[in-house]
Design a protein around this motif. Structure first.
Motif, short mmCIF file in Angstrom:
data_model
loop_
_atom_site.label_atom_id
_atom_site.label_comp_id
_atom_site.label_asym_id
_atom_site.label_seq_id
_atom_site.Cartn_x
_atom_site.Cartn_y
_atom_site.Cartn_z
N ILE A 10 16.94 75.36 106.11
CA ILE A 10 16.84 74.95 107.52
C ILE A 10 15.46 74.35 107.80
CG2 ILE A 10 16.81 75.80 109.90
CD1 ILE A 10 18.96 77.81 109.06
N THR B 219 26.46 85.00 103.70
CA THR B 219 27.14 84.26 104.77
C THR B 219 27.60 82.87 104.34
OG1 THR B 219 25.05 83.33 105.54
CG2 THR B 219 25.74 85.45 106.48
N GLN B 220 27.14 82.42 103.20
CA GLN B 220 27.43 81.06 102.70
C GLN B 220 26.95 79.98 103.67
OE1 GLN B 220 28.70 80.40 99.56
NE2 GLN B 220 28.33 82.59 99.35
N LEU B 221 25.92 80.34 104.47
CA LEU B 221 25.30 79.37 105.38
C LEU B 221 23.94 78.97 104.82
CD1 LEU B 221 26.08 81.13 108.79
CD2 LEU B 221 27.31 79.21 107.74
N ALA B 222 23.40 77.89 105.39
CA ALA B 222 22.08 77.44 104.95
C ALA B 222 21.06 78.52 105.22
CB ALA B 222 21.70 76.16 105.68
N ASN B 223 20.23 78.80 104.24
CA ASN B 223 19.22 79.83 104.42
C ASN B 223 18.00 79.26 105.16
OD1 ASN B 223 17.84 78.33 102.51
ND2 ASN B 223 18.24 79.78 100.84
N MET C 139 21.60 78.13 100.01
CA MET C 139 22.65 78.85 100.74
C MET C 139 22.43 80.35 100.67
SD MET C 139 24.47 76.28 101.75
CE MET C 139 26.01 76.99 102.30
N ASP C 140 22.78 81.01 101.75
CA ASP C 140 22.74 82.47 101.77
C ASP C 140 23.98 83.00 101.06
OD1 ASP C 140 21.55 85.02 103.00
OD2 ASP C 140 23.68 85.10 103.60
#
Length: 202
Positions: A183, A175-179, A171-172
């Protein structure tokens, strides 16, 4: 009667000429002791001899300081030896029983210590190989039980740390999104399935 005399203990008061003045024998005899009897039994020492009735005995002669008398205590040799043998047999049995009990206690004590240590060692080996789903039941309330609880807590902390590291690696943090790495791993997995099974993906 001779067997009775050979087994019974007797206490006699012997005069200076070897005559028995008093005796605990029940036969009421007053016998002059022979010179061999006198010479063969040193004062205050245990000796083996044949008494005035011809019975092999073990006895001791104690001189009296005030008078020229002696106190003679004797008992049949066969009875003394039988008692010694019986005592030795009893001692061997008691020592054997104690040794067996001590051995059994030592075995149970060793088993009670070795088994938990073996479980801890096996669990530690699994953790070292990456298996963090290990949990040992706490069955004791002593030092080994405390060590087991500490081990379980350590494994729980390792499991939580591994989960946190996996999350940080995929996770980033902003942004708490997949890095990007995560991906790419997902896309690579879908592509492999497409090549094997033809499963479409987008």
């Amino acid at each position: 009667n001779e067997d009775k005399q050979a087994g019974a203990a007797a206490l006699s008061l012997v005069g200076p000429n070897g005559k028995i003045l008093l005796s605990t024998r029940n036969d009421g005899t007053a016998t002059i002791l022979g010179s061999e009897y006198e010479a063969g039994l040193p004062p205050n020492e245990l000796g083996e001899y044949v008494n005035d009735q011809g019975v092999p005995v073990l006895g001791t002669r104690t001189p009296m300081a005030e008078f020229d008398w002696h106190i003679v205590m004797e008992q049949g040799r066969d009875q003394v030896l039988a008692e010694v043998i019986e005592l030795r047999t009893t001692t061997v049995i008691v020592v054997g029983a104690l040794a067996t009990l001590i051995g059994l206690f030592a075995y149970l004590l060793a088993r009670g210590i070795i088994s938990p240590l073996k479980r801890l060692t096996e669990a530690a080996g699994k953790v070292a190989n990456g298996d963090l789903d290990v949990r040992i039941p706490v069955q004791r309330q002593d030092e080994l039980g405390t060590a087991t609880m500490v081990f379980n807590d350590m494994v729980d902390q390792l499991r939580q740390s591994r989960g946190r590291l996996e999350e940080l690696s995929t996770m980033d943090s902003l942004t708490q999104l997949a890095n990007r790495r995560h991906i790419l791993d997902i896309v690579t997995g879908h592509l492999d399935r497409f090549r094997r099974k033809g499963t479409p993906f987008s």
